[in-house]
Write a protein that holds these residues in place. Structure first.
Motif, PDB file in Angstrom:
ATOM      1  N   TYR A  47       0.847  -1.183   0.000  1.00 43.78           N
ATOM      2  CA  TYR A  47       0.000   0.000   0.000  1.00 43.78           C
ATOM      3  C   TYR A  47       0.886   1.238   0.000  1.00 43.78           C
ATOM      4  O   TYR A  47       2.093   1.172   0.257  1.00 43.78           O
ATOM      5  CB  TYR A  47      -0.961   0.010   1.192  1.00 43.78           C
ATOM      6  N   LEU A  48       0.270   2.371  -0.285  1.00 42.72           N
ATOM      7  CA  LEU A  48       0.939   3.663  -0.312  1.00 42.72           C
ATOM      8  C   LEU A  48       0.048   4.652   0.427  1.00 42.72           C
ATOM      9  O   LEU A  48      -1.157   4.726   0.151  1.00 42.72           O
ATOM     10  CB  LEU A  48       1.164   4.114  -1.758  1.00 42.72           C
ATOM     11  N   LYS A  49       0.639   5.400   1.383  1.00 40.30           N
ATOM     12  CA  LYS A  49      -0.118   6.372   2.168  1.00 40.30           C
ATOM     13  C   LYS A  49       0.602   7.709   2.171  1.00 40.30           C
ATOM     14  O   LYS A  49       1.836   7.749   2.145  1.00 40.30           O
ATOM     15  CB  LYS A  49      -0.212   5.948   3.637  1.00 40.30           C
ATOM     16  N   PHE A  50      -0.148   8.767   2.253  1.00 40.97           N
ATOM     17  CA  PHE A  50       0.400  10.096   2.479  1.00 40.97           C
ATOM     18  C   PHE A  50      -0.206  10.616   3.772  1.00 40.97           C
ATOM     19  O   PHE A  50      -1.425  10.599   3.950  1.00 40.97           O
ATOM     20  CB  PHE A  50       0.059  11.052   1.330  1.00 40.97           C
ATOM     21  N   MET A  51       0.663  11.037   4.694  1.00 41.19           N
ATOM     22  CA  MET A  51       0.194  11.561   5.978  1.00 41.19           C
ATOM     23  C   MET A  51       0.829  12.924   6.223  1.00 41.19           C
ATOM     24  O   MET A  51       2.028  13.099   6.020  1.00 41.19           O
ATOM     25  CB  MET A  51       0.547  10.591   7.104  1.00 41.19           C
ATOM     26  N   ILE A  70       5.397  10.188   3.266  1.00 42.88           N
ATOM     27  CA  ILE A  70       4.912   9.255   2.248  1.00 42.88           C
ATOM     28  C   ILE A  70       5.380   7.877   2.705  1.00 42.88           C
ATOM     29  O   ILE A  70       6.577   7.634   2.835  1.00 42.88           O
ATOM     30  CB  ILE A  70       5.455   9.596   0.851  1.00 42.88           C
ATOM     31  N   HIS A  71       4.430   7.013   2.980  1.00 42.13           N
ATOM     32  CA  HIS A  71       4.713   5.704   3.578  1.00 42.13           C
ATOM     33  C   HIS A  71       4.277   4.616   2.601  1.00 42.13           C
ATOM     34  O   HIS A  71       3.168   4.647   2.085  1.00 42.13           O
ATOM     35  CB  HIS A  71       3.934   5.576   4.890  1.00 42.13           C
ATOM     36  N   ASN A  72       5.154   3.675   2.353  1.00 45.11           N
ATOM     37  CA  ASN A  72       4.878   2.580   1.428  1.00 45.11           C
ATOM     38  C   ASN A  72       5.300   1.275   2.073  1.00 45.11           C
ATOM     39  O   ASN A  72       6.361   1.194   2.667  1.00 45.11           O
ATOM     40  CB  ASN A  72       5.651   2.824   0.127  1.00 45.11           C
ATOM     41  N   ARG A  73       4.459   0.257   1.981  1.00 50.87           N
ATOM     42  CA  ARG A  73       4.813  -1.078   2.477  1.00 50.87           C
ATOM     43  C   ARG A  73       4.706  -2.053   1.323  1.00 50.87           C
ATOM     44  O   ARG A  73       3.751  -2.041   0.560  1.00 50.87           O
ATOM     45  CB  ARG A  73       3.898  -1.520   3.606  1.00 50.87           C
ATOM     46  N   ARG A  91       9.362  -1.589   4.581  1.00 53.16           N
ATOM     47  CA  ARG A  91       8.679  -0.314   4.811  1.00 53.16           C
ATOM     48  C   ARG A  91       9.562   0.780   4.231  1.00 53.16           C
ATOM     49  O   ARG A  91      10.724   0.926   4.626  1.00 53.16           O
ATOM     50  CB  ARG A  91       8.466  -0.121   6.306  1.00 53.16           C
ATOM     51  N   ARG A  93       9.879   4.912   3.543  1.00 52.94           N
ATOM     52  CA  ARG A  93       9.297   6.160   4.013  1.00 52.94           C
ATOM     53  C   ARG A  93      10.085   7.360   3.496  1.00 52.94           C
ATOM     54  O   ARG A  93      11.314   7.325   3.454  1.00 52.94           O
ATOM     55  CB  ARG A  93       9.263   6.188   5.542  1.00 52.94           C
TER      56      ARG A  93
END
Length: 161
Positions: A47-51, A70-73, A91, A93
Motif C-alpha cells: 500500500y501507499l499512504k500520504f500523511m 509518504i509511507h509505502n509497504r 517499509r 518512508r
C-alpha cells in the motif's frame, strides 16, 4: 410473496450456507486439490499512504509546523509445497517538512531499529528530505498440523489477539 417473507428466506439461506463444509476439510483426497497444494505460490501486496502533520507552538499562526510522510509497504511471500513459507516485508518512508530541517540527525532517529540483523538503510538524508528503507520482516515458516516453526526477523504486534 411478500417482501418480509423473501427477506426471511434469504436470511435463513445465508445462515445455512455458513455451516457448509470447506473444501480443504474434506477427508476424501481430491486429485485437483492435492495438485494445487503442490504448487509454489507467489504473493505480492502493499500500500501507499500520504500523511501530513500540523503542529502549533502557542497561539501565534507563525508557529505552525508542517511535516509530511509518504509511507509505502511492500509484502512479498512465497508459499512452497509441504507447508513452508518465506516472507519478506519492507517499509519505505519519505519524510519532508519542518522537522527534517530543524531536528539534528532526524534520519538516524526515525530509522533506529533494534533488530539483530542490520536491514535498515537511509537512502537520502539532507535538510529538506529523508528517505529510509527498513526490511522489518524476513522469516521462514514451517507449519505441520498444530506445530509451527518460524525463524528470522519478525515483529510482535502486541495489540492483536
Amino acid at each position: 410473496m411478500r417482501l418480509p417473507s423473501i427477506i426471511f428466506i434469504l436470511i435463513l439461506g445465508l445462515n445455512f450456507s455458513s455451516f457448509c463444509q470447506d473444501v480443504d476439510s474434506v477427508s476424501i483426497p481430491d486429485p485437483i486439490i492435492e495438485k494445487e497444494k503442490e504448487k509454489t505460490k507467489f504473493d505480492f501486496r502493499g500500500y501507499l499512504k500520504f500523511m501530513q502533520t500540523l503542529a502549533w507552538s502557542g497561539l501565534d499562526t507563525n508557529g505552525l509546523q508542517v511535516d509530511n510522510l509518504i509511507h509505502n509497504r511492500l509484502n512479498f511471500g512465497i508459499r512452497f509445497p509441504k507447508n513452508m513459507t518465506l516472507i519478506a516485508q519492507a517499509r519505505n518512508r519519505i519524510f519532508y517538512g519542518a522537522s527534517v530541517g530543524s531536528i539534528p540527525d532526524y534520519g538516524v532517529q526515525v530509522n533506529d531499529y533494534d533488530g539483530i540483523m542490520p536491514l535498515e538503510w537511509i537512502l537520502v538524508e539532507n535538510k529538506s528530505v529523508v528517505m529510509s528503507v527498513i526490511i522489518d520482516r524476513l522469516y521462514f515458516d514451517y507449519t505441520h498440523k498444530k506445530f509451527q516453526f518460524r525463524i528470522g526477523r519478525q515483529r510482535i504486534n502486541w495489540g492483536f489477539t
